[in-house]
Design a protein around this motif. Sequence first.
Motif, PDB file in Angstrom:
ATOM      1  N   GLY A 172      37.057  38.458  48.990  1.00 11.98           N
ATOM      2  CA  GLY A 172      35.635  38.144  49.033  1.00 11.98           C
ATOM      3  C   GLY A 172      35.197  37.442  47.761  1.00 11.98           C
ATOM      4  O   GLY A 172      35.538  37.873  46.654  1.00 11.98           O
ATOM      5  N   VAL A 173      34.480  36.351  47.898  1.00 15.68           N
ATOM      6  CA  VAL A 173      33.895  35.638  46.754  1.00 15.68           C
ATOM      7  C   VAL A 173      32.393  35.896  46.820  1.00 15.68           C
ATOM      8  O   VAL A 173      31.672  35.309  47.634  1.00 15.68           O
ATOM      9  N   VAL A 174      31.942  36.812  45.980  1.00 17.76           N
ATOM     10  CA  VAL A 174      30.570  37.324  46.047  1.00 17.76           C
ATOM     11  C   VAL A 174      29.702  36.471  45.124  1.00 17.76           C
ATOM     12  O   VAL A 174      29.738  36.610  43.907  1.00 17.76           O
ATOM     13  N   ASN A 175      28.924  35.585  45.711  1.00 15.97           N
ATOM     14  CA  ASN A 175      28.215  34.575  44.940  1.00 15.97           C
ATOM     15  C   ASN A 175      26.706  34.804  45.009  1.00 15.97           C
ATOM     16  O   ASN A 175      26.150  34.972  46.092  1.00 15.97           O
ATOM     17  N   SER A 176      26.052  34.788  43.844  1.00 14.35           N
ATOM     18  CA  SER A 176      24.591  34.933  43.799  1.00 14.35           C
ATOM     19  C   SER A 176      23.896  33.598  43.560  1.00 14.35           C
ATOM     20  O   SER A 176      22.806  33.535  42.990  1.00 14.35           O
ATOM     21  N   TRP A 177      24.538  32.519  44.033  1.00 12.60           N
ATOM     22  CA  TRP A 177      23.944  31.186  43.908  1.00 12.60           C
ATOM     23  C   TRP A 177      22.619  31.104  44.663  1.00 12.60           C
ATOM     24  O   TRP A 177      22.477  31.634  45.761  1.00 12.60           O
ATOM     25  N   ASN A 178      21.638  30.462  44.036  1.00 11.13           N
ATOM     26  CA  ASN A 178      20.439  30.020  44.751  1.00 11.13           C
ATOM     27  C   ASN A 178      19.822  28.860  43.981  1.00 11.13           C
ATOM     28  O   ASN A 178      20.331  28.468  42.922  1.00 11.13           O
ATOM     29  N   GLU A 179      18.752  28.310  44.507  1.00 11.15           N
ATOM     30  CA  GLU A 179      18.183  27.079  43.950  1.00 11.15           C
ATOM     31  C   GLU A 179      16.940  27.298  43.100  1.00 11.15           C
ATOM     32  O   GLU A 179      16.275  26.337  42.734  1.00 11.15           O
ATOM     33  N   ILE A 180      16.628  28.565  42.746  1.00 13.15           N
ATOM     34  CA  ILE A 180      15.416  28.792  41.942  1.00 13.15           C
ATOM     35  C   ILE A 180      15.722  29.355  40.558  1.00 13.15           C
ATOM     36  O   ILE A 180      14.924  29.202  39.641  1.00 13.15           O
TER      37      ILE A 180
END
Length: 554
Positions: free
Chosen positions: A35-43
């Motif tokens: 699992g690649v647990v990513n907290s990416w977002n655009e804000i």
Amino acid sequence: MRSDNIKRGLERAPHRSLLKAVGLTDEEMNLPFIGVVNSWNEIIPGHIHLDKLADAVKAGIRMAGGVPFEFNTIGICDGIAMGHTGMKNSLPSRELIADSIELMVEAHQFDGMVMIPTCDKIVPGHLMAAGRLDIPAIVVTGGPMMPGIVGDEPRDVISLFEAVGARRSNKLTDQDLKNLEDYACCGAGSCAGLFTANTMACVTEALGMSLPGCGTAHAVDARKIRIAKQSGMKILELVKKEIKPGRIVTEESFDNAIRIDMAIGGSTNTALHLPAIAAEFGLDLPLLRFDEISKETPHLINLRPGGSRYLIDFERAGGVHAIMQRLQERLNLDVMTVTGKSLGENLREYIIINPRTNQEIIATPDSPVHAEGGIAVLRGSLAPDGSVIKQTAVSQKMQRYSGPARVFDSEELAMRAIMENKIKSGDCIIIRYEGPKGGPGMREMLSPTAAIAGMGLIDSVALITDGRFSGGTRGPCIGHVSPEAAEGGPIALVHDGDTIEIDIPARVLSLKVSQEELEKRRKMWKAPASRVTKGYLARYQKQVGSGDKGAIIL
């Protein structure tokens, strides 16, 4: 493999078909699922580049013979949420992040995970999930932002928060403020000083859950991409050797992490997050442990907000492992890390590439910046269960203080008084009903503390709250007062004009009112009605525990 639960045997033909629907081949069915647990977002500036880090992690996983599956968590920007009702949601998001990771990993039976967070509550949320799940895991924090250059000086977001107060006091012009607004925050990464996000990244490395150098490698540096790839490769080794977080994160490694936190002068929010993380690992981490370690740990690097250095200076001086090399005689060197080696082995192999910068920026234990570490825990009649302060960011003049209380039942009321110039030199601002239950959500008080600093009152006005502070707060600002006002703690009984005494060296926070008078006030006190009646915050309010124990869901 754990993932065999979803891909092996006759009865798993439907499961394999669904996996093939996302593009998997028969050959990949034989490999570990990561699992690649990513907290990416655009804000969030600290997260806008995490999609690229995830690509690097996935490349590393594939190179080492694994199959990556990326999924996302939520993430809140504390800076954008600061100073208004949105901040009530920040600390509660920590638990929701941990819960969402648990649900995804358990449902899909991953063999291991690489976690990619950056900012304040998101890093601890990931670490809490790592402890709860106890499958092989490694953390790649997203890295700091470079400081902006304004007026020929490096600047960061705290410069803006303090500039609000400075503009109100006519110490800056509108154009000065606009220049800071346009150039202080210059791109991807967590805010450029040693605030909560960067403190937690450093603590994660010190815990042994990130590769050496990860905590201070900057968001725009190709080195961060290389660390991400190496982490993707390393997770396969951890899976093969069955090296799980519970073997890495122990009482000894928590002591190491707290010691490094004290040596770098980190955010007071670690006193909330580390106990919460420890609880997920089945460990008890009392608040007083921070104070015990702080008293015997020298402060070795003077970073923002207490000092003038930025994370880029710390990175060029060698970062977390350089501090650990300075303090290795005081550390537990036998603890395991995600390298698959002990901390002692890692330190022997770690190379300082800028030795002169290292010597200039990082002090020695024999000649420290301060004799004690960053955080002090104060107790007394106002905070029987404890409170916290970043003592290395308090001037010598305010180490001992006595003054009249100015009481406010919310952050907004206090901020209004500050901006209307109703706070005077010598006052002690009390902001209450902002604790975990009372807020709910235990808001950060950066807006009022920064406004005080910008107005030039940082060496004459104290601020005490059952809420908490941004890692960017400086000055005599005491948070996490426990028990909180909503639970009937003494802070609920303070009246305007009561004398408050602070003695940081003696670790005392006192309300100078007789016990008889306090009992009279207690009989008159009534718990205020809840400020929320529905949604996630209402559920959080019913379940959250005290700030001195990490504000965890009970």
